[in-house]
Motif scaffolding. Structure first.
Motif, PDB file in Angstrom:
ATOM      1  N   THR A   1     -23.722  -8.062  -2.913  1.00 20.29           N
ATOM      2  CA  THR A   1     -24.719  -8.199  -2.157  1.00 20.29           C
ATOM      3  C   THR A   1     -25.404  -7.080  -1.473  1.00 20.29           C
ATOM      4  OG1 THR A   1     -25.741  -9.952  -0.552  1.00 20.29           O
ATOM      5  CG2 THR A   1     -23.544  -9.001  -0.190  1.00 20.29           C
ATOM      6  N   GLU A   2     -26.548  -7.208  -1.003  1.00 20.58           N
ATOM      7  CA  GLU A   2     -27.343  -6.185  -0.011  1.00 20.58           C
ATOM      8  C   GLU A   2     -26.991  -6.716   1.525  1.00 20.58           C
ATOM      9  OE1 GLU A   2     -29.327  -3.556  -0.546  1.00 20.58           O
ATOM     10  OE2 GLU A   2     -28.934  -3.458  -2.544  1.00 20.58           O
TER      11      GLU A   2
ATOM     12  N   GLU B   1     -25.441   3.453  -2.262  1.00 24.46           N
ATOM     13  CA  GLU B   1     -26.442   3.012  -3.181  1.00 24.46           C
ATOM     14  C   GLU B   1     -25.965   2.217  -4.256  1.00 24.46           C
ATOM     15  OE1 GLU B   1     -29.465   3.929  -2.769  1.00 24.46           O
ATOM     16  OE2 GLU B   1     -28.946   4.251  -0.722  1.00 24.46           O
ATOM     17  N   GLN B   2     -26.891   1.194  -4.872  1.00 22.19           N
ATOM     18  CA  GLN B   2     -26.299   0.382  -5.797  1.00 22.19           C
ATOM     19  C   GLN B   2     -25.965   1.314  -7.045  1.00 22.19           C
ATOM     20  OE1 GLN B   2     -28.721  -2.839  -6.823  1.00 22.19           O
ATOM     21  NE2 GLN B   2     -27.396  -3.491  -8.370  1.00 22.19           N
ATOM     22  N   ALA B   3     -26.568   2.270  -7.499  1.00 25.46           N
ATOM     23  CA  ALA B   3     -26.210   3.071  -8.548  1.00 25.46           C
ATOM     24  C   ALA B   3     -24.840   3.719  -8.653  1.00 25.46           C
ATOM     25  CB  ALA B   3     -27.221   4.176  -8.992  1.00 25.46           C
TER      26      ALA B   3
ATOM     27  N   VAL C   1     -27.076  -1.819   2.539  1.00 24.54           N
ATOM     28  CA  VAL C   1     -26.439  -1.041   1.182  1.00 24.54           C
ATOM     29  C   VAL C   1     -26.062  -1.973   0.388  1.00 24.54           C
ATOM     30  CG1 VAL C   1     -25.753   0.927   2.813  1.00 24.54           C
ATOM     31  CG2 VAL C   1     -24.232  -0.903   2.597  1.00 24.54           C
ATOM     32  N   TYR C   2     -25.636  -1.593  -0.977  1.00 26.46           N
ATOM     33  CA  TYR C   2     -25.034  -2.519  -1.950  1.00 26.46           C
ATOM     34  C   TYR C   2     -23.753  -2.527  -1.595  1.00 26.46           C
ATOM     35  CZ  TYR C   2     -24.085  -4.519  -6.483  1.00 26.46           C
ATOM     36  OH  TYR C   2     -23.711  -5.351  -7.595  1.00 26.46           O
ATOM     37  N   SER C   3     -23.060  -3.855  -1.446  1.00 26.53           N
ATOM     38  CA  SER C   3     -21.820  -4.003  -1.033  1.00 26.53           C
ATOM     39  C   SER C   3     -21.156  -5.067  -2.107  1.00 26.53           C
ATOM     40  CB  SER C   3     -21.725  -4.804   0.264  1.00 26.53           C
ATOM     41  OG  SER C   3     -20.388  -5.086   0.547  1.00 26.53           O
ATOM     42  N   LEU C   4     -19.903  -4.520  -2.592  1.00 24.80           N
ATOM     43  CA  LEU C   4     -19.373  -5.091  -3.487  1.00 24.80           C
ATOM     44  C   LEU C   4     -17.721  -5.322  -3.138  1.00 24.80           C
ATOM     45  CD1 LEU C   4     -19.609  -4.582  -7.325  1.00 24.80           C
ATOM     46  CD2 LEU C   4     -17.120  -4.179  -6.183  1.00 24.80           C
TER      47      LEU C   4
END
Length: 138
Positions: A82-83, A56-58, A2-5
Motif C-alpha cells: 500500500t501507499e 519508491e514502488q519501482a 511511500v510504497y510499503s510492502l
C-alpha cells in the motif's frame, strides 16, 4: 507517502548455524537498501522471516523480485502492499536479532484467513517491527 510492502516466508536456514547467514542477509540489505532509498525492518525466527520494505514502488518491486528468488526461504507471501507514510525512516534495514516469540504472529498468516484477519494480523506484525526499532541497541 511511500510504497510499503510486508511479506512473510518460511526459512530454509538451520539454526544456530543460520544466524551467520541472517547476519549476511542484513548486511547486504543495509547496503543495497541505502543505495535504493529503501527503508524497512526484518524479523527472523527459526521458522520464518517477516520483512517490511518501503520506498519508491519501482525499487521495492525490484527488491521483492530478488527476494522471491532467494533460495534461503520458501513460501514467500505478500501480506500487504500500500501507499502510506514511511514507518522506518533512518533504517536501511532494522534488525534486532532472532525473535522466536514472533512465530505465533507469523504462523497464522500462512493459513486461509478472511482478508480482514490478514489485514489485522499484518498491521500487528508491522507494529511489532516498529516497537523493535524503538528498543535500545544490545
Amino acid at each position: 507517502m511511500v510504497y510499503s510492502l510486508l511479506y512473510i516466508s518460511k526459512t530454509l536456514l538451520e539454526f544456530p548455524a543460520g544466524e551467520a547467514e541472517v547476519a549476511n542477509i542484513v548486511a547486504g540489505a543495509i547496503t543495497r537498501n541505502a543505495t535504493l532509498g529503501v527503508t524497512g525492518a526484518l524479523i527472523s525466527t527459526e521458522a520464518y522471516f517477516a520483512q517490511a520494505l518501503e520506498g519508491e514502488q519501482a525499487a521495492v518491486t525490484a527488491l521483492m523480485a530478488s527476494i522471491e528468488d532467494d533460495p534461503r526461504h520458501m513460501r514467500v507471501k505478500i501480506i500487504r502492499a500500500t501507499e502510506e507514510p514511511r514507518r522506518f525512516a533512518g533504517w536501511a534495514m532494522a534488525y534486532t536479532g532472532k525473535a522466536g516469540f514472533v512465530d505465533r504472529h507469523i504462523a497464522p498468516l500462512f493459513s486461509a484467513l478472511p482478508p480482514g484477519d490478514v489485514a489485522h494480523l499484518g498491521l500487528r506484525l508491522i507494529g511489532l517491527m516498529e516497537e523493535f526499532t524503538r528498543l535500545p541497541p544490545g
